[in-house]
Enzyme design. Structure first.
Site, PDB file in Angstrom:
ATOM      1  N   TYR A   1     -14.722  21.594  32.158  1.00  0.00           N
ATOM      2  CA  TYR A   1     -14.578  20.899  33.432  1.00  0.00           C
ATOM      3  C   TYR A   1     -15.048  21.768  34.583  1.00  0.00           C
ATOM      4  O   TYR A   1     -15.282  22.967  34.427  1.00  0.00           O
ATOM      5  CB  TYR A   1     -13.127  20.464  33.653  1.00  0.00           C
ATOM      6  CG  TYR A   1     -12.164  21.571  34.032  1.00  0.00           C
ATOM      7  CD1 TYR A   1     -11.765  22.526  33.095  1.00  0.00           C
ATOM      8  CD2 TYR A   1     -11.679  21.688  35.330  1.00  0.00           C
ATOM      9  CE1 TYR A   1     -10.890  23.544  33.451  1.00  0.00           C
ATOM     10  CE2 TYR A   1     -10.798  22.707  35.693  1.00  0.00           C
ATOM     11  CZ  TYR A   1     -10.412  23.632  34.747  1.00  0.00           C
ATOM     12  OH  TYR A   1      -9.559  24.650  35.097  1.00  0.00           O
TER      13      TYR A   1
ATOM     14  N   LYS B   1     -15.071  27.460  30.985  1.00  0.00           N
ATOM     15  CA  LYS B   1     -14.090  26.662  31.745  1.00  0.00           C
ATOM     16  C   LYS B   1     -13.621  25.486  30.895  1.00  0.00           C
ATOM     17  O   LYS B   1     -13.989  24.325  31.097  1.00  0.00           O
ATOM     18  CB  LYS B   1     -14.692  26.211  33.084  1.00  0.00           C
ATOM     19  CG  LYS B   1     -13.612  25.824  34.097  1.00  0.00           C
ATOM     20  CD  LYS B   1     -14.128  25.883  35.505  1.00  0.00           C
ATOM     21  CE  LYS B   1     -13.140  25.326  36.525  1.00  0.00           C
ATOM     22  NZ  LYS B   1     -11.846  25.981  36.551  1.00  0.00           N
TER      23      LYS B   1
ATOM     24  N   GLU C   1      -6.336  37.520  35.815  1.00  0.00           N
ATOM     25  CA  GLU C   1      -6.557  36.582  36.935  1.00  0.00           C
ATOM     26  C   GLU C   1      -5.328  35.701  37.071  1.00  0.00           C
ATOM     27  O   GLU C   1      -4.354  35.858  36.341  1.00  0.00           O
ATOM     28  CB  GLU C   1      -7.813  35.737  36.684  1.00  0.00           C
ATOM     29  CG  GLU C   1      -7.722  34.893  35.422  1.00  0.00           C
ATOM     30  CD  GLU C   1      -8.989  34.131  35.081  1.00  0.00           C
ATOM     31  OE1 GLU C   1      -9.751  33.769  35.991  1.00  0.00           O
ATOM     32  OE2 GLU C   1      -9.196  33.886  33.868  1.00  0.00           O
TER      33      GLU C   1
ATOM     34  N   LEU D   1     -12.403  33.902  34.203  1.00  0.00           N
ATOM     35  CA  LEU D   1     -13.377  32.909  34.636  1.00  0.00           C
ATOM     36  C   LEU D   1     -14.183  33.509  35.790  1.00  0.00           C
ATOM     37  O   LEU D   1     -13.608  34.105  36.705  1.00  0.00           O
ATOM     38  CB  LEU D   1     -12.661  31.639  35.116  1.00  0.00           C
ATOM     39  CG  LEU D   1     -13.632  30.523  35.461  1.00  0.00           C
ATOM     40  CD1 LEU D   1     -14.198  29.893  34.193  1.00  0.00           C
ATOM     41  CD2 LEU D   1     -12.975  29.466  36.325  1.00  0.00           C
TER      42      LEU D   1
END
Ligand code: PDD
Length: 287
Positions: free
Chosen positions: A33, A147, A180, A205
């Site tokens: 996505y 992702k 993250e 990411l």
């Protein structure tokens, strides 16, 4: 005005937007996505988002649901039909509908859905007061650069943050280094004024906002290093912030109940936030 969604070629009322129960996204989280910020009629960083979508698809050996330029046209059309000036465009591509079987289907056809959600303009109090973060163990797979729609650890992490009254959870790896946030990249500014974020490997990411911030930091002459930092380094940081497409640069003023510096958003985070808003305001409107 009804909300409109895009489902495999059709523009439909959001309430009627459905996919088949045997869509592999639904059964295996076999999909990817993107979330693009629609900022006052601007699709911010549209091309870098499409580049990342292309990379995620290639890494998973998944076909584009249509040509890139056809998707770009459909994106504009779904945004146009929703008539929001500011919102979030969500694009999801899955390996399509097939009888449940782990192997890739033969002659499969990727599915694509898109939604547009109105969001309020960025709340000033977030920039002025900052947000709280907790830290949690990173339980994800080792290809976080893709992702993927498989977000269970992220969902659990965000829920843990909410339960603790925090805005985000920063995850740490087995050696205690921050990877993250559950839906954002993590940044600190060290005591000597160096901006740090983790290198873009398979561990995180590669945020599109992150890429922009690196450029803006250079413009603002902020010393920058891509290197890992530990949980302890975040506690001792001069400033901290998080970044993503929906919340740009958001100062972090507390991590695990430890107040960062004097508890106020730092000057570099505030400057980067302002510069990022300028960057978005200068971005061409879509047509
Ligand atoms: N999340 N890291 C993770 C795990 C993310 O899910 C995101 C974005 C980011 C920041 O990426 P970008 O700057 O390209 O938005 C980093 C989106 C917003 C989401 O899942 O809603």
């Amino acid at each position: 005005m009804p909300r409109i969604a895009y489902v495999n070629g059709a523009y439909v009322d959001h309430r009627d937007a459905v996919v088949h129960v045997e869509d592999r996204g639904y059964q295996f989280a076999d999909g990817v996505y993107e979330v693009i910020h629609l900022f006052r009629h601007r699709l911010i960083d549209e091309e870098p988002h499409l580049d990342r979508l292309d990379r995620s698809l290639r890494e998973l050996d998944m076909a584009w649901p249509m040509g890139r330029s056809a998707l770009r046209i459909a994106m504009r059309e779904v945004v146009r039909q929703n008539r929001y000036a500011t919102g979030l465009l969500y694009i999801q591509v899955t390996r399509g509908v097939a009888p449940r079987d782990h192997k890739f289907p033969r002659n499969g056809r990727s599915s694509v859905v898109m939604t547009v959600r109105p969001v309020p303009e960025y709340p000033d109090e977030m920039r002025d007061n900052g947000v709280d973060v907790i830290t949690i163990e990173d339980m994800r797979w080792t290809r976080r650069d893709i992702k993927s729609i498989s977000l269970l650890p992220n969902v659990l992490g965000k829920q843990a943050a909410a339960a603790a009254g925090a805005y985000e959870a920063w995850m740490y790896d087995t050696d205690g280094f921050i990877t993250e946030g559950t839906s954002s990249n993590a940044w600190i500014i060290t005591g000597d004024g160096t901006l740090l974020t983790r290198p873009a490997s398979h561990d995180i990411l590669r945020g599109i906002t992150r890429q922009e911030i690196i450029k803006l930091a250079e413009e603002l002459d902020i010393p920058f290093e891509e290197r890992k930092f530990t949980r302890e380094e975040t506690y001792a940081a001069r400033e901290a912030f998080l970044s993503n497409s929906s919340h740009f640069v958001t100062p972090v003023t507390k991590i695990d109940d430890r107040v960062i510096a004097n508890g106020e958003p730092g000057s570099l985070s505030t400057a980067l936030h302002a510069r990022y808003v300028e960057f978005m305001s200068d971005y061409p409107k879509f047509s």
